[in-house]
Design an enzyme around this catalytic site. Structure first.
Site, short mmCIF file in Angstrom:
data_model
loop_
_atom_site.label_atom_id
_atom_site.label_comp_id
_atom_site.label_asym_id
_atom_site.label_seq_id
_atom_site.Cartn_x
_atom_site.Cartn_y
_atom_site.Cartn_z
N HIS A 108 34.60 35.21 32.24
CA HIS A 108 34.36 34.17 33.25
C HIS A 108 33.74 32.96 32.57
CE1 HIS A 108 31.10 32.26 35.72
NE2 HIS A 108 32.14 32.00 36.48
N ARG A 263 39.34 26.06 49.52
CA ARG A 263 40.63 26.74 49.65
C ARG A 263 40.46 28.21 49.29
NH1 ARG A 263 45.44 27.31 46.18
NH2 ARG A 263 47.31 27.26 47.48
#
Length: 302
Positions: A108, A263
């Site tokens: 990540h 989103r």
């Protein structure tokens, strides 16, 4: 002036960073990332770059977003509660890569920038955040040390105190309190960075973003061809379940995206495509799976 805020320069850098990282990951996988531009009704939008079922990456998302809103969510103002509800602008690049091979770590990375105004609406308030961390399933000490070394080197030009502090912050942040265990082997994490001035803080963020590919790509290349068993695949899926738990319960980026009307597809692409939860699972003593616990204990890797 070193203190002048240049949001346009930050946006240009982030768009370019996304493109460079995607190009590097495509070169490793041999397959293209999908390109999905989107607009946000409340203001702003982004570009989602996603790969699924690649030759190396089972799922990967490298996401750019630049959004505006009338009310800064609480997840973004935890250390500055007086700013909650203020108009804001936020932009960043966030990525999560889930390789298919259990011997290749999940990774990540995130770099982000927020700007708003003080309670009176008169003075600008801004800060950066970000970091990168590694989540192996069958860890190799060489890989973990190399990743932490790259993170240390990215911060070194900005003072010797930053890496120990940001490394400890990462260990404390990526921790599943309900499991009493770390998500992975850590890296660096920082937030609320607005000192000593804009130019220096922005330079630090660029150094972290630019360090990602050199930190991760060599690990992928070393481990991508290693054979694996169904048992190892099953352990990978079980540990991915821990990743899901962290992202949905604790991760401030996920919470900010959902709270700000972001989103949903782009926010939740960080989830692995497959995961497993096994009731009351414990590793067999002395097994390769049990060895992971030793790596999850925070230590000074470099």
């Amino acid at each position: 002036m070193s203190g002048a805020v240049d949001a346009a320069a930050v946006r240009d850098y982030l768009v370019g960073l996304q493109a460079r990282i995607v190009a590097g990951l495509e070169a490793i996988d041999g397959n293209p990332f999908e390109h999905d531009a989107w607009q946000r009704e409340q203001g702003g939008g982004g570009i989602s770059r996603v790969i699924e079922n690649g030759s190396v990456f089972e799922r990967g998302g490298v996401m750019f977003s630049h959004v505006m809103g009338e009310g800064l969510p609480a997840s973004a103002s935890a250390s500055r509660p007086g700013l909650a509800g203020r108009p804001f602008e936020a932009m960043g690049v966030s990525l999560v890569i889930h390789p298919a091979n259990p011997h290749v770590p999940t990774v990540h990375m995130n770099v982000r920038f927020f700007t708003t105004t003080d309670a009176e609406g008169a003075s600008p308030v801004w800060w950066f955040g970000g970091g990168m961390d590694l989540t192996p399933f069958y860890p190799v000490e060489e890989d973990v040390v190399a990743f932490h070394s790259a993170a240390r080197d990215a911060l070194a030009p900005f003072g010797p105190d930053l890496h120990p502090r940001f490394k400890r912050w990462c260990d404390e942040y990526f921790y599943l309190r309900h499991r009493a265990e770390a998500r992975g082997v850590g890296g660096i994490f920082f937030d609320d960075l607005n000192t000593p001035d804009f130019d220096t803080a922005f330079s630090l963020v660029r150094s972290v973003g630019d360090a990602f590919l050199p930190a991760y790509a060599p690990i992928v290349e070393r481990r991508r061809g290693q054979s694996f068993t169904e048992r190892e695949r099953g352990f990978q899926l079980m540990r991915r379940g821990r990743y899901v738990e962290f992202n949905l319960v604790y991760d401030r980026g996920t919470l900010f995206g959902l709270q700000s009307g972001g989103r949903t597809e782009s926010i939740l692409v960080s989830m692995p495509p497959l995961a497993r939860w096994t009731y009351d699972w414990t590793p067999e003593p002395g097994s390769p799976e049990a060895r992971l616990a030793d790596f999850l204990e925070p230590r000074d890797w470099v």
